[in-house]
Scaffold this motif. Structure first.
Motif, PDB file in Angstrom:
ATOM      1  N   LYS A 146       9.443   5.313   2.329  1.00 13.52           N
ATOM      2  CA  LYS A 146       9.701   6.726   3.150  1.00 13.52           C
ATOM      3  C   LYS A 146       9.292   7.782   2.153  1.00 13.52           C
ATOM      4  O   LYS A 146       8.567   8.534   2.984  1.00 13.52           O
ATOM      5  CB  LYS A 146      11.170   7.493   2.710  1.00 13.52           C
ATOM      6  N   LEU A 147       8.604   7.685   1.485  1.00 17.23           N
ATOM      7  CA  LEU A 147       8.222   9.082   0.462  1.00 17.23           C
ATOM      8  C   LEU A 147       6.594   8.919   0.805  1.00 17.23           C
ATOM      9  O   LEU A 147       5.924  10.070   1.202  1.00 17.23           O
ATOM     10  CB  LEU A 147       8.166   8.747  -0.594  1.00 17.23           C
ATOM     11  N   PRO A 157       2.209  15.373   0.581  1.00 18.13           N
ATOM     12  CA  PRO A 157       2.255  16.429   1.512  1.00 18.13           C
ATOM     13  C   PRO A 157       3.544  17.813   1.753  1.00 18.13           C
ATOM     14  O   PRO A 157       4.370  17.854   1.881  1.00 18.13           O
ATOM     15  CB  PRO A 157       3.679  15.092   2.059  1.00 18.13           C
ATOM     16  N   PHE A 158       3.775  18.136   0.424  1.00 18.16           N
ATOM     17  CA  PHE A 158       3.727  19.151  -0.720  1.00 18.16           C
ATOM     18  C   PHE A 158       2.992  20.558   0.023  1.00 18.16           C
ATOM     19  O   PHE A 158       2.850  21.575  -0.875  1.00 18.16           O
ATOM     20  CB  PHE A 158       4.457  19.319  -1.721  1.00 18.16           C
ATOM     21  N   ILE A 167       1.240  -1.412   0.138  1.00 15.35           N
ATOM     22  CA  ILE A 167      -0.001  -0.219  -0.118  1.00 15.35           C
ATOM     23  C   ILE A 167       0.283   1.248  -0.272  1.00 15.35           C
ATOM     24  O   ILE A 167       0.641   2.558  -0.954  1.00 15.35           O
ATOM     25  CB  ILE A 167      -0.732   0.097   1.257  1.00 15.35           C
ATOM     26  N   ARG A 168       2.410   1.099   1.306  1.00 14.21           N
ATOM     27  CA  ARG A 168       2.832   2.339   0.842  1.00 14.21           C
ATOM     28  C   ARG A 168       3.487   2.554  -0.766  1.00 14.21           C
ATOM     29  O   ARG A 168       3.788   3.952  -0.834  1.00 14.21           O
ATOM     30  CB  ARG A 168       4.059   2.164   1.669  1.00 14.21           C
ATOM     31  N   VAL A 179       1.869  10.018  -4.620  1.00 11.53           N
ATOM     32  CA  VAL A 179       2.555  11.565  -4.382  1.00 11.53           C
ATOM     33  C   VAL A 179       3.771  11.795  -5.486  1.00 11.53           C
ATOM     34  O   VAL A 179       3.501  13.260  -5.890  1.00 11.53           O
ATOM     35  CB  VAL A 179       3.647  11.325  -3.175  1.00 11.53           C
ATOM     36  N   ALA A 180       4.025  10.776  -5.981  1.00 11.28           N
ATOM     37  CA  ALA A 180       5.288  11.307  -6.835  1.00 11.28           C
ATOM     38  C   ALA A 180       4.261  12.323  -8.560  1.00 11.28           C
ATOM     39  O   ALA A 180       5.022  12.907  -8.515  1.00 11.28           O
ATOM     40  CB  ALA A 180       6.119  10.801  -7.300  1.00 11.28           C
ATOM     41  N   ARG A 181       3.106  11.117  -8.137  1.00 12.07           N
ATOM     42  CA  ARG A 181       2.736  12.039 -10.059  1.00 12.07           C
ATOM     43  C   ARG A 181       2.250  13.189  -9.334  1.00 12.07           C
ATOM     44  O   ARG A 181       1.727  13.957  -9.762  1.00 12.07           O
ATOM     45  CB  ARG A 181       1.871  10.673 -10.372  1.00 12.07           C
ATOM     46  N   ALA A 182       1.502  13.099  -8.082  1.00 12.45           N
ATOM     47  CA  ALA A 182       0.693  14.269  -7.651  1.00 12.45           C
ATOM     48  C   ALA A 182       2.152  15.738  -7.774  1.00 12.45           C
ATOM     49  O   ALA A 182       1.426  16.872  -8.019  1.00 12.45           O
ATOM     50  CB  ALA A 182       0.326  14.793  -6.587  1.00 12.45           C
ATOM     51  N   TYR A 183       2.910  15.174  -7.388  1.00  7.34           N
ATOM     52  CA  TYR A 183       4.672  16.297  -7.344  1.00  7.34           C
ATOM     53  C   TYR A 183       4.290  17.213  -9.200  1.00  7.34           C
ATOM     54  O   TYR A 183       4.895  17.946  -9.106  1.00  7.34           O
ATOM     55  CB  TYR A 183       5.354  16.080  -6.434  1.00  7.34           C
TER      56      TYR A 183
END
Ligand SMILES: Cc1cc2nc3c(=O)[nH]c(=O)nc-3n(C[C@H](O)[C@H](O)[C@H](O)COP(=O)(O)OP(=O)(O)OC[C@H]3O[C@@H](n4cnc5c(N)ncnc54)[C@H](O)[C@@H]3O)c2cc1C
Length: 597
Positions: free
Chosen positions: A580-581, A592-593, A300-301, A308-312
């Motif tokens: 970690k991300l 988170p950003f 799941i992580r 997150v990477a795609r959103a960023y």
């Protein structure tokens, strides 16, 4: 002063991170718009979300009017026409923060986009005075009718006809349009037809015009709270004063409006990505299986890390392009050029980047909403859970504002055209790369640079693109028209370009954070490295598929050997990095950003 921004120049140059606009650069005014929009969503949309989904035209129209009263329609409209005349970023933050509001976001996007921009950019002063203040306040609602039953992607093949009346006072329109957003609630329609069956032209038609009828609502897969109808014209008399722009120049309006529509759609979709991510993370925090929170399972992580990477990347790219557009317009204003003309020229210059945003973001959104449903398990399939609607709502983004196939063809076709006419110095760069491959490759000098490993990957990805693009183009020389028929070549080259721009945009933002000494700079670096894993995989795979598709035997072997020289990516431990991300997202209970909490 910053040199003039050239479309696609990111493929040939390194960009100074200091010149790139990022969400961390939002002004107080931008941040205030974000808060106002979020308040609007919380107070005016969320409480009636279910009713809106049932599509009550009055409710939709009234809610839109409330958005108008909150000042959300007037951002880009010049002050002399009742607006605020602010920058594109101000508009973008509103679009992004409404982006998770399903069909309402579509209705809003049409009002501030295709519903009013044709008049804003191409209307004469009288038309602007007549309509813009009322569009800006929400007193009237706009719609845009281009698509017809027989012409969707091939929009300029429209069959709606327009003939000048004998007294020369009207154009008589006959024909029909399909899938028109805001169709059932609009007061003003920009529609396209052909004068004498030939000259593609835009017209403004008001609701209630005799012979103009609006069809029933389409029963759609998603964005159910938006209105989508057919429009029919039966001898509709349109006063000649309502011709928008020039007779026979409707294509200029249709194509220019699409450029802006694509970047706006991309940024709005980015809002949807963050919303789905937030829902998935919060659900995964409270749901336990095997006595363990879902978010604590490594699989799941990894999904959360991918989100997150795609959103960023999507967010970094959307604000980079928007900031570049704003910057180019500001620079032109300083030279005293008319701003609206300059804005159109800028949009044309950056039309490739606008299309890149549209394709990348809409495909990221589909991936993210799919994984958000997966994280919800069976509950994700149940309408009571909001990810179910998010999943359905997402699908349209790959279809409208030009399908992603059409956008991919455009990204490469447009680039090749600029290269062939010398507008983009691509040929010289290709020749340099081809000369370089004969000797040992010049190493990348990343000494002293932050994220030097990512910088080197981007450097190599660009060299790989120039090499592959060069050999493919030469394969079709001198008949360059043939390449426009090689759709696979154009689309797979577009995939390389899309991922280079996405990865570089994320990288530039992270470097800016690192150089500013921000505390969460390490998480920014993690997001970029995670995106690098996915983007370099697409870039290398596309390059390989292209070479295998267009070369054989010895020439294939030689080209693949060159590919291996360039396709050198840093080793990254996806297991550790992903965990970690994702941890950063779990701690933030979402993206988170976020710069405005
Ligand atoms: C909910 C919704 C809202 C919409 N809102 C509006 C609106 O407000 N105003 C408006 O004018 N239109 C609107 N549209 C229409 C939308 O823009 C079109 O549906 C879209 O452009 C695709 O056209 P089409 O549906 O005719 O598909 P087609 O053009 O028939 O395409 C079908 C498939 O073939 C592919 N294809 C087509 N041509 C090529 C080619 N040359 N090479 C390779 N593949 C190709 C496409 O990519 C697609 O996968 C809306 C549509 C929907 C569903």
């Amino acid at each position: 002063m910053r040199p003039r921004i050239k479309g696609y120049s990111f493929l040939l140059e390194e960009t100074d991170p200091a010149l790139v606009f990022t969400p961390e650069d939002f002004t107080d005014e931008h941040r205030q718009f974000i808060r106002t929009t979020r308040e609007f969503v919380e107070q005016e949309i969320e409480p009636i979300r279910e009713e809106l989904e049932k599509l009550d035209r009055d409710l939709l129209k009234n809610t839109l009017k409330k958005a108008g009263e909150a000042g959300l329609f007037m951002i880009e409209v010049p002050e002399q026409y009742g607006g605020l005349g602010l920058d594109l970023i101000s508009q973008m933050v509103v679009i992004e923060n409404l982006g998770g509001s399903g069909g309402f976001a579509v209705a809003y996007g049409v009002q501030i986009g295709i519903g009013s921009e044709p008049i804003l950019f191409f209307g004469n002063d009288e038309q602007k005075q007549r309509y813009l203040p009322r569009l800006a306040s929400g007193e009237i609602i706009g719609a845009y009718g281009l698509t017809e039953p027989g012409s969707g992607s091939d929009a300029l093949a429209a069959r709606t006809s327009a003939a000048l009346s004998e007294d020369g006072k009207h154009y008589i329109l006959n024909g029909s349009k399909v899938f028109i957003s805001n169709g059932g609630i609009a007061d003003l329609y920009t529609v396209f037809g052909k004068v004498n069956g030939e000259h593609f032209t835009a017209f403004l038609i008001e609701r209630g015009a005799p012979g103009f009828s609006i069809g029933a609502e389409e029963d759609k897969m998603g964005i159910k709270s938006s209105s989508t109808t057919t429009l029919t014209f039966q001898d509709v008399k349109v006063p000649v004063e309502n011709v928008l722009g020039e007779i026979g120049k409707g294509h200029k309006i249709a194509l220019n409006i699409l450029n802006l529509g694509r970047i706006k759609l991309g940024v709005g979709v980015g809002g949807g990505i963050k919303q789905a991510l937030g829902r998935a993370v919060r659900y995964g925090i409270q749901r336990k299986q095997f006595n363990t929170r879902l978010v604590d399972f490594p699989l799941i992580r990894q999904k959360i890390a991918g989100m997150v990477a795609r959103a960023y990347a999507s967010e970094s790219m959307g604000y980079r392009t928007s900031g570049d557009i704003d910057e180019a317009i500001r620079a032109a204003g300083a030279h005293g050029e008319p701003t609206l003309d300059r804005q159109l020229a800028t949009l044309e210059e950056l039309s490739g980047e606008c299309a890149i945003n549209k394709v990348f973001d809409s495909e990221c959104l589909d991936w993210v909403v799919d994984e958000a449903v997966q994280i919800h398990g069976g509950y994700g399939f149940i309408a009571e859970y909001k990810v179910e609607a998010g999943y359905r709502d997402a699908r349209i983004s790959r279809i409208y504002e030009g399908t992603n196939e059409i956008n991919r063809l455009f990204i490469s076709g447009n680039l090749f055209k600029r290269a062939m006419t010398g507008r983009l110095p691509l040929i010289g760069a290709v020749q340099k790369i081809q000369a370089a491959v004969l000797s040992p490759l010049e190493p990348y000098d990343g000494a002293g640079k932050p994220l030097a490993d990512v910088a080197e990957a981007i450097f190599n990805a660009k060299r790989l693109y120039l090499f592959v693009g060069g050999v493919i183009a030469q394969r079709f020389m001198p008949d360059m028209d043939r390449i426009s028929k090689e759709q696979e070549a154009l689309a797979w080259m577009a995939d390389m370009v899309i991922h280079i721009y996405a990865l570089e945009s994320a990288y530039l933002r992270a470097v800016k954070r690192i150089e500013a000494g921000d505390p969460p700079a390490e998480s920014h670096a993690d997001a970029v490295r995670y995106q690098m894993l996915d983007s370099t995989a697409v870039i290398e795979q596309s390059a390989r598929t292209l070479l295998e598709g267009y070369f054989a035997d010895d020439s294939l072997k030689t080209n693949l050997a060159v590919l291996r020289k360039f396709a050198k990516w840093p080793h990254v431990n996806r297991v550790e990095l992903g965990r970690k991300l994702a941890k950063a997202a779990v701690e933030a209970e979402g993206y988170p950003f976020e710069v405005v909490s």
